[in-house]
Design a protein around this motif. Structure first.
Motif, PDB file in Angstrom:
ATOM      1  N   MET A  11       5.740  -0.856  -4.214  1.00  0.00           N
ATOM      2  CA  MET A  11       6.355  -1.735  -3.219  1.00  0.00           C
ATOM      3  C   MET A  11       5.324  -2.688  -2.613  1.00  0.00           C
ATOM      4  O   MET A  11       5.602  -3.871  -2.418  1.00  0.00           O
ATOM      5  N   ILE A  12       4.138  -2.162  -2.354  1.00  0.00           N
ATOM      6  CA  ILE A  12       3.084  -3.014  -1.790  1.00  0.00           C
ATOM      7  C   ILE A  12       2.675  -4.076  -2.803  1.00  0.00           C
ATOM      8  O   ILE A  12       2.564  -5.262  -2.477  1.00  0.00           O
ATOM      9  N   ARG A  13       2.486  -3.677  -4.060  1.00  0.00           N
ATOM     10  CA  ARG A  13       2.081  -4.646  -5.104  1.00  0.00           C
ATOM     11  C   ARG A  13       3.175  -5.678  -5.380  1.00  0.00           C
ATOM     12  O   ARG A  13       2.873  -6.813  -5.726  1.00  0.00           O
ATOM     13  N   ALA A  14       4.429  -5.302  -5.229  1.00  0.00           N
ATOM     14  CA  ALA A  14       5.517  -6.256  -5.437  1.00  0.00           C
ATOM     15  C   ALA A  14       5.469  -7.364  -4.392  1.00  0.00           C
ATOM     16  O   ALA A  14       5.741  -8.529  -4.691  1.00  0.00           O
ATOM     17  N   ALA A  15       5.118  -7.019  -3.161  1.00  0.00           N
ATOM     18  CA  ALA A  15       5.068  -8.008  -2.079  1.00  0.00           C
ATOM     19  C   ALA A  15       3.723  -8.715  -1.988  1.00  0.00           C
ATOM     20  O   ALA A  15       3.651  -9.854  -1.534  1.00  0.00           O
ATOM     21  N   ILE A  16       2.660  -8.034  -2.418  1.00  0.00           N
ATOM     22  CA  ILE A  16       1.301  -8.587  -2.361  1.00  0.00           C
ATOM     23  C   ILE A  16       0.705  -8.413  -3.759  1.00  0.00           C
ATOM     24  O   ILE A  16      -0.008  -7.443  -4.042  1.00  0.00           O
ATOM     25  N   PRO A  17       1.044  -9.326  -4.689  1.00  0.00           N
ATOM     26  CA  PRO A  17       0.740  -9.133  -6.107  1.00  0.00           C
ATOM     27  C   PRO A  17      -0.730  -8.904  -6.451  1.00  0.00           C
ATOM     28  O   PRO A  17      -1.028  -8.207  -7.419  1.00  0.00           O
ATOM     29  N   ASP A  18      -1.653  -9.476  -5.676  1.00  0.00           N
ATOM     30  CA  ASP A  18      -3.069  -9.309  -6.019  1.00  0.00           C
ATOM     31  C   ASP A  18      -3.681  -8.063  -5.369  1.00  0.00           C
ATOM     32  O   ASP A  18      -4.876  -7.812  -5.498  1.00  0.00           O
ATOM     33  N   ALA A  19      -2.872  -7.265  -4.700  1.00  0.00           N
ATOM     34  CA  ALA A  19      -3.385  -6.113  -3.947  1.00  0.00           C
ATOM     35  C   ALA A  19      -3.939  -5.025  -4.863  1.00  0.00           C
ATOM     36  O   ALA A  19      -3.342  -4.686  -5.881  1.00  0.00           O
ATOM     37  N   GLN A  20      -5.074  -4.507  -4.443  1.00  0.00           N
ATOM     38  CA  GLN A  20      -5.611  -3.277  -5.013  1.00  0.00           C
ATOM     39  C   GLN A  20      -5.173  -2.182  -4.045  1.00  0.00           C
ATOM     40  O   GLN A  20      -5.501  -2.249  -2.861  1.00  0.00           O
ATOM     41  N   VAL A  21      -4.436  -1.208  -4.528  1.00  0.00           N
ATOM     42  CA  VAL A  21      -3.826  -0.207  -3.655  1.00  0.00           C
ATOM     43  C   VAL A  21      -4.289   1.184  -4.067  1.00  0.00           C
ATOM     44  O   VAL A  21      -4.182   1.555  -5.235  1.00  0.00           O
ATOM     45  N   GLU A  22      -4.801   1.927  -3.101  1.00  0.00           N
ATOM     46  CA  GLU A  22      -5.160   3.331  -3.309  1.00  0.00           C
ATOM     47  C   GLU A  22      -4.345   4.160  -2.321  1.00  0.00           C
ATOM     48  O   GLU A  22      -4.394   3.911  -1.116  1.00  0.00           O
ATOM     49  N   ILE A  23      -3.598   5.131  -2.831  1.00  0.00           N
ATOM     50  CA  ILE A  23      -2.775   5.993  -1.989  1.00  0.00           C
ATOM     51  C   ILE A  23      -3.295   7.422  -2.104  1.00  0.00           C
ATOM     52  O   ILE A  23      -3.525   7.915  -3.211  1.00  0.00           O
ATOM     53  N   THR A  24      -3.443   8.082  -0.964  1.00  0.00           N
ATOM     54  CA  THR A  24      -3.866   9.476  -0.923  1.00  0.00           C
ATOM     55  C   THR A  24      -2.834  10.282  -0.136  1.00  0.00           C
ATOM     56  O   THR A  24      -2.450   9.887   0.957  1.00  0.00           O
ATOM     57  N   ASP A  25      -2.386  11.392  -0.718  1.00  0.00           N
ATOM     58  CA  ASP A  25      -1.466  12.294  -0.032  1.00  0.00           C
ATOM     59  C   ASP A  25      -2.315  13.205   0.850  1.00  0.00           C
ATOM     60  O   ASP A  25      -3.005  14.099   0.361  1.00  0.00           O
ATOM     61  N   LEU A  26      -2.291  12.986   2.144  1.00  0.00           N
ATOM     62  CA  LEU A  26      -3.190  13.672   3.068  1.00  0.00           C
ATOM     63  C   LEU A  26      -2.890  15.156   3.246  1.00  0.00           C
ATOM     64  O   LEU A  26      -3.799  15.955   3.460  1.00  0.00           O
ATOM     65  N   ALA A  27      -1.632  15.527   3.203  1.00  0.00           N
ATOM     66  CA  ALA A  27      -1.258  16.911   3.487  1.00  0.00           C
ATOM     67  C   ALA A  27      -0.702  17.637   2.260  1.00  0.00           C
ATOM     68  O   ALA A  27      -0.366  18.810   2.340  1.00  0.00           O
ATOM     69  N   GLY A  28      -0.581  16.924   1.148  1.00  0.00           N
ATOM     70  CA  GLY A  28      -0.023  17.531  -0.050  1.00  0.00           C
ATOM     71  C   GLY A  28       1.475  17.769   0.026  1.00  0.00           C
ATOM     72  O   GLY A  28       2.040  18.505  -0.776  1.00  0.00           O
ATOM     73  N   ASP A  29       2.120  17.119   0.999  1.00  0.00           N
ATOM     74  CA  ASP A  29       3.551  17.335   1.198  1.00  0.00           C
ATOM     75  C   ASP A  29       4.419  16.142   0.831  1.00  0.00           C
ATOM     76  O   ASP A  29       5.627  16.171   0.995  1.00  0.00           O
ATOM     77  N   GLY A  30       3.793  15.066   0.340  1.00  0.00           N
ATOM     78  CA  GLY A  30       4.560  13.872  -0.005  1.00  0.00           C
ATOM     79  C   GLY A  30       5.125  13.159   1.201  1.00  0.00           C
ATOM     80  O   GLY A  30       6.040  12.355   1.076  1.00  0.00           O
TER      81      GLY A  30
END
Length: 77
Positions: A11-30
């Motif tokens: 979703m972030i890349r769709a709105a900001i096409p040049d974005a480099q995105v790193e996502i981390t699940d902080l609690a392991g709960d999604g």
């Protein structure tokens, strides 16, 4: 139902096409994520404006399907 990390990044890349995105699940709960979003389009914007752009990309899912997001934004070096 929680959001998958890939869905958040897409979703972030769709709105900001040049974005480099790193996502981390902080609690392991999604349900509690950290995101680092780097984009040239952020250059010249305040941190608040950068973060608003990311939240806008998530289409109002914050506080609902997406419970918590620790957000860091930056411009490329």
């Amino acid at each position: 139902m929680p959001m998958a990390s890939d869905e958040i990044a897409d979703m972030i890349r769709a709105a900001i096409p040049d974005a480099q995105v790193e996502i981390t699940d902080l609690a392991g709960d999604g349900d509690h994520y950290a995101a680092r979003v780097v984009s040239e389009s952020f250059r010249g914007l305040t941190r608040v404006a950068q973060q608003r752009a990311v939240y806008a990309a998530l289409g109002g899912r914050m506080g609902g399907v997406l419970h918590a997001l620790q957000l860091t934004t930056a411009v490329p070096n």
